[in-house]
Design a protein around this motif. Structure first.
Motif, PDB file in Angstrom:
ATOM      1  N   THR A  39       0.837  -1.207   0.000  1.00 11.46           N
ATOM      2  CA  THR A  39       0.000   0.000   0.000  1.00 11.46           C
ATOM      3  C   THR A  39       0.866   1.249   0.000  1.00 11.46           C
ATOM      4  OG1 THR A  39      -1.753  -1.174   1.159  1.00 11.46           O
ATOM      5  CG2 THR A  39      -1.813   1.222   1.271  1.00 11.46           C
ATOM      6  N   LEU A  40       1.920   1.251   0.806  1.00 13.97           N
ATOM      7  CA  LEU A  40       2.839   2.388   0.854  1.00 13.97           C
ATOM      8  C   LEU A  40       3.565   2.555  -0.477  1.00 13.97           C
ATOM      9  CD1 LEU A  40       4.028   4.600   2.731  1.00 13.97           C
ATOM     10  CD2 LEU A  40       5.841   2.969   3.268  1.00 13.97           C
TER      11      LEU A  40
ATOM     12  N   ARG B 224       1.626   4.152  -3.095  1.00 12.14           N
ATOM     13  CA  ARG B 224       1.275   5.530  -2.723  1.00 12.14           C
ATOM     14  C   ARG B 224      -0.238   5.717  -2.623  1.00 12.14           C
ATOM     15  NH1 ARG B 224       4.593   9.683  -6.170  1.00 12.14           N
ATOM     16  NH2 ARG B 224       3.640  11.051  -4.667  1.00 12.14           N
ATOM     17  N   GLU B 225      -0.927   4.686  -2.153  1.00 14.47           N
ATOM     18  CA  GLU B 225      -2.376   4.767  -1.969  1.00 14.47           C
ATOM     19  C   GLU B 225      -2.698   5.526  -0.688  1.00 14.47           C
ATOM     20  OE1 GLU B 225      -3.529   0.582  -4.150  1.00 14.47           O
ATOM     21  OE2 GLU B 225      -3.209   0.588  -1.996  1.00 14.47           O
ATOM     22  N   THR B 226      -3.825   6.214  -0.693  1.00 12.36           N
ATOM     23  CA  THR B 226      -4.319   6.909   0.486  1.00 12.36           C
ATOM     24  C   THR B 226      -5.459   6.077   1.053  1.00 12.36           C
ATOM     25  OG1 THR B 226      -3.754   9.027  -0.513  1.00 12.36           O
ATOM     26  CG2 THR B 226      -5.294   9.075   1.338  1.00 12.36           C
ATOM     27  N   VAL B 227      -5.406   5.806   2.359  1.00 12.92           N
ATOM     28  CA  VAL B 227      -6.431   4.979   2.997  1.00 12.92           C
ATOM     29  C   VAL B 227      -7.069   5.770   4.133  1.00 12.92           C
ATOM     30  CG1 VAL B 227      -6.907   2.804   4.192  1.00 12.92           C
ATOM     31  CG2 VAL B 227      -5.132   2.886   2.431  1.00 12.92           C
ATOM     32  N   TYR B 228      -8.383   5.766   4.157  1.00 10.19           N
ATOM     33  CA  TYR B 228      -9.154   6.409   5.223  1.00 10.19           C
ATOM     34  C   TYR B 228      -9.899   5.336   5.996  1.00 10.19           C
ATOM     35  CZ  TYR B 228      -8.419  10.897   2.929  1.00 10.19           C
ATOM     36  OH  TYR B 228      -7.856  12.020   2.377  1.00 10.19           O
TER      37      TYR B 228
ATOM     38  N   LYS C 178      -7.690   9.974   7.818  1.00  9.12           N
ATOM     39  CA  LYS C 178      -6.660   9.454   6.926  1.00  9.12           C
ATOM     40  C   LYS C 178      -5.655   8.662   7.754  1.00  9.12           C
ATOM     41  CE  LYS C 178      -3.143  11.002   3.661  1.00  9.12           C
ATOM     42  NZ  LYS C 178      -2.544  12.195   3.036  1.00  9.12           N
TER      43      LYS C 178
ATOM     44  N   ASP D 153      -2.053   6.914   8.557  1.00  6.43           N
ATOM     45  CA  ASP D 153      -0.628   7.078   8.307  1.00  6.43           C
ATOM     46  C   ASP D 153      -0.066   5.675   8.107  1.00  6.43           C
ATOM     47  OD1 ASP D 153       2.129   7.407   8.432  1.00  6.43           O
ATOM     48  OD2 ASP D 153       2.037   8.885  10.046  1.00  6.43           O
ATOM     49  N   ILE D 154       0.119   5.296   6.851  1.00  7.31           N
ATOM     50  CA  ILE D 154       0.539   3.933   6.528  1.00  7.31           C
ATOM     51  C   ILE D 154       1.925   3.639   7.107  1.00  7.31           C
ATOM     52  CG2 ILE D 154       0.995   2.287   4.657  1.00  7.31           C
ATOM     53  CD1 ILE D 154      -1.975   3.030   5.030  1.00  7.31           C
TER      54      ILE D 154
ATOM     55  N   CYS E 297     -10.035   3.316   0.076  1.00  8.62           N
ATOM     56  CA  CYS E 297      -8.687   3.332  -0.491  1.00  8.62           C
ATOM     57  C   CYS E 297      -8.717   4.134  -1.787  1.00  8.62           C
ATOM     58  CB  CYS E 297      -8.219   1.906  -0.758  1.00  8.62           C
ATOM     59  SG  CYS E 297      -6.563   1.837  -1.453  1.00  8.62           S
TER      60      CYS E 297
ATOM     61  N   HIS F 233      -3.221   6.030  -6.294  1.00  2.00           N
ATOM     62  CA  HIS F 233      -2.378   7.150  -6.714  1.00  2.00           C
ATOM     63  C   HIS F 233      -2.579   7.318  -8.222  1.00  2.00           C
ATOM     64  CE1 HIS F 233       0.907   9.928  -6.911  1.00  2.00           C
ATOM     65  NE2 HIS F 233       1.604   9.134  -7.703  1.00  2.00           N
TER      66      HIS F 233
END
Length: 96
Positions: A8-9, A12-16, A29, A31-32, A73, A76
């Motif tokens: 996931t890091l 560069r995906e953003t996960v909430y 949000k 912080d992976i 999710c 990017h």
């Protein structure tokens, strides 16, 4: 193959994480990198890998019953577009 926090890091995906209580619906949000530091890079990053780790602090403070959280999710997109269009060359039809 299980998707990991490292995957996931790297993507560069953003996960909430989102509260499932209708009176709240708080979204935060994640912080992976902090999750990797706490859980390890090989820890799964899918819903069932994370759902038991989170609860809504606002609902707890308000005395509401605990509801399951869910995740959003966001890929990017810029990086995906760059990769998709890397070899693209425009062509123009001069007959029109």
């Amino acid at each position: 193959m299980t998707k990991t926090l490292a995957d996931t890091l790297a993507a560069r995906e953003t996960v909430y994480v989102n509260c499932g209580h209708a009176m709240c619906c708080k979204s935060t949000k994640l912080d992976i990198q902090a999750l990797i530091n706490r859980l390890g890079s090989g820890h799964g990053s899918m819903h069932w890998d994370l759902v038991g780790l989170f609860g809504c602090s606002d609902c707890k403070a308000a005395g509401r019953d605990r509801r399951p959280v869910f995740f959003t999710c966001i890929p990017h997109y810029e990086g995906q577009q760059r990769e998709r269009n890397r070899d693209w060359k425009p062509t123009f039809d001069s007959t029109k």
